[in-house]
Design a protein around this motif. Sequence first.
Motif, PDB file in Angstrom:
ATOM      1  N   TRP A 266       0.834  -1.202   0.000  1.00 28.35           N
ATOM      2  CA  TRP A 266       0.000   0.000   0.000  1.00 28.35           C
ATOM      3  C   TRP A 266       0.872   1.257   0.000  1.00 28.35           C
ATOM      4  O   TRP A 266       0.580   2.222  -0.705  1.00 28.35           O
ATOM      5  CB  TRP A 266      -0.927  -0.005   1.213  1.00 28.35           C
ATOM      6  N   ASN A 267       1.961   1.238   0.755  1.00 31.13           N
ATOM      7  CA  ASN A 267       2.860   2.391   0.765  1.00 31.13           C
ATOM      8  C   ASN A 267       3.496   2.623  -0.600  1.00 31.13           C
ATOM      9  O   ASN A 267       3.774   3.760  -0.981  1.00 31.13           O
ATOM     10  CB  ASN A 267       3.956   2.203   1.826  1.00 31.13           C
ATOM     11  N   LEU A 268       3.706   1.527  -1.352  1.00 34.28           N
ATOM     12  CA  LEU A 268       4.294   1.656  -2.695  1.00 34.28           C
ATOM     13  C   LEU A 268       3.297   2.234  -3.692  1.00 34.28           C
ATOM     14  O   LEU A 268       3.643   3.079  -4.515  1.00 34.28           O
ATOM     15  CB  LEU A 268       4.769   0.281  -3.185  1.00 34.28           C
ATOM     16  N   GLY A 269       2.048   1.760  -3.636  1.00 32.46           N
ATOM     17  CA  GLY A 269       1.075   2.131  -4.661  1.00 32.46           C
ATOM     18  C   GLY A 269      -0.040   3.036  -4.214  1.00 32.46           C
ATOM     19  O   GLY A 269      -0.689   3.694  -5.015  1.00 32.46           O
TER      20      GLY A 269
ATOM     21  N   PRO B  92       1.365   7.171  13.566  1.00 32.07           N
ATOM     22  CA  PRO B  92       2.121   7.534  12.352  1.00 32.07           C
ATOM     23  C   PRO B  92       2.504   6.325  11.507  1.00 32.07           C
ATOM     24  O   PRO B  92       2.670   5.214  12.016  1.00 32.07           O
ATOM     25  CB  PRO B  92       3.376   8.220  12.918  1.00 32.07           C
ATOM     26  N   ARG B  93       2.619   6.565  10.219  1.00 30.08           N
ATOM     27  CA  ARG B  93       3.172   5.586   9.301  1.00 30.08           C
ATOM     28  C   ARG B  93       4.606   5.975   8.972  1.00 30.08           C
ATOM     29  O   ARG B  93       4.933   7.157   9.004  1.00 30.08           O
ATOM     30  CB  ARG B  93       2.336   5.544   7.999  1.00 30.08           C
ATOM     31  N   PRO B  94       5.458   4.990   8.633  1.00 32.58           N
ATOM     32  CA  PRO B  94       5.206   3.549   8.579  1.00 32.58           C
ATOM     33  C   PRO B  94       5.029   2.967   9.976  1.00 32.58           C
ATOM     34  O   PRO B  94       5.603   3.459  10.948  1.00 32.58           O
ATOM     35  CB  PRO B  94       6.454   2.993   7.902  1.00 32.58           C
ATOM     36  N   ARG B  95       4.210   1.917  10.068  1.00 27.24           N
ATOM     37  CA  ARG B  95       3.855   1.331  11.347  1.00 27.24           C
ATOM     38  C   ARG B  95       4.575   0.006  11.577  1.00 27.24           C
ATOM     39  O   ARG B  95       4.771  -0.769  10.651  1.00 27.24           O
ATOM     40  CB  ARG B  95       2.340   1.112  11.429  1.00 27.24           C
TER      41      ARG B  95
ATOM     42  N   GLY C 149       2.130  -1.452  21.647  1.00 30.08           N
ATOM     43  CA  GLY C 149       2.847  -0.661  22.630  1.00 30.08           C
ATOM     44  C   GLY C 149       2.846   0.823  22.340  1.00 30.08           C
ATOM     45  O   GLY C 149       3.379   1.614  23.127  1.00 30.08           O
ATOM     46  N   HIS C 150       2.233   1.227  21.210  1.00 28.73           N
ATOM     47  CA  HIS C 150       2.188   2.654  20.886  1.00 28.73           C
ATOM     48  C   HIS C 150       1.291   3.380  21.888  1.00 28.73           C
ATOM     49  O   HIS C 150       0.226   2.859  22.267  1.00 28.73           O
ATOM     50  CB  HIS C 150       1.663   2.851  19.468  1.00 28.73           C
TER      51      HIS C 150
ATOM     52  N   ILE D 244      -6.809  -1.339  13.462  1.00 25.67           N
ATOM     53  CA  ILE D 244      -6.014  -0.181  13.864  1.00 25.67           C
ATOM     54  C   ILE D 244      -4.656  -0.194  13.169  1.00 25.67           C
ATOM     55  O   ILE D 244      -4.185   0.837  12.677  1.00 25.67           O
ATOM     56  CB  ILE D 244      -5.830  -0.166  15.397  1.00 25.67           C
ATOM     57  N   ALA D 245      -4.030  -1.367  13.111  1.00 30.52           N
ATOM     58  CA  ALA D 245      -2.689  -1.470  12.550  1.00 30.52           C
ATOM     59  C   ALA D 245      -2.636  -1.087  11.072  1.00 30.52           C
ATOM     60  O   ALA D 245      -1.660  -0.501  10.603  1.00 30.52           O
ATOM     61  CB  ALA D 245      -2.161  -2.894  12.735  1.00 30.52           C
TER      62      ALA D 245
END
Length: 225
Positions: free
Chosen positions: A157-160, A200-203, A210-211, A175-176
């Motif tokens: 998803w981050n790529l496209g 925030p991303r990247p996750r 633990g966030h 959530i993730a």
Amino acid sequence: ATDLDVAENDFVTILGPSGCGKSTLLRIVAGLDRQTSGDVLLDGKRIDGPGADRGMVFQSYTLFPWLTVRDNVCFGLHERGMPRAQQIEIAQAYLQKVGLVGFEHHFAKQSSGGMQQRTAIARALANGPRMLLMDEPFGALDAQTRVQLQEDLLRLWNLGRKTIIFVTHDIAEAIALGDRTLVLSRAPAQVAGEHAITIPRPRDIRGIMGHPGFGSLYQAIRAQV
């Protein structure tokens, strides 16, 4: 009635009680089922059936068991009449993205559940859809494989940055992965809540619990589900 808007490049996760209509909603967007009232619009145009602009990945393994991994990815391209060499080039690119290089000639029936879902994701993406519809695609996988595929999906998803609507029963998964999570009420489903995921991303999928913002968000969603 269910009323929701999904923006371009949005990653929306959907939660709700069993039987509330999450999968039916996704199938309506895919054009596989017809709504009893109202409209489903893509760029202002009514969805009346399946289309190449929407790719679907199901929980159950929907590959053709008699075809190889690569030929499963090529299937939609073949149906469109694309030359074989071009089919293979596109399929190989997506098999590389989902980590299946070296398994191209394995038959789907010989593959593990994780490999089959990777193949299904590659097949959906190879057709170049604007939107990916995912109906609990990792629900039948063991915990370790599930986390690995969650990481793979976020990387893709981050790529496209394709638009994704992702149905799940797992609050932590919602959530993730998502930009926002929609909680549906019991049938007849309505949107009972909407939660922006501000982590925030990247996750880090393995460490997301633990966030600092995870716990309060989890409890707020759980109270509505």
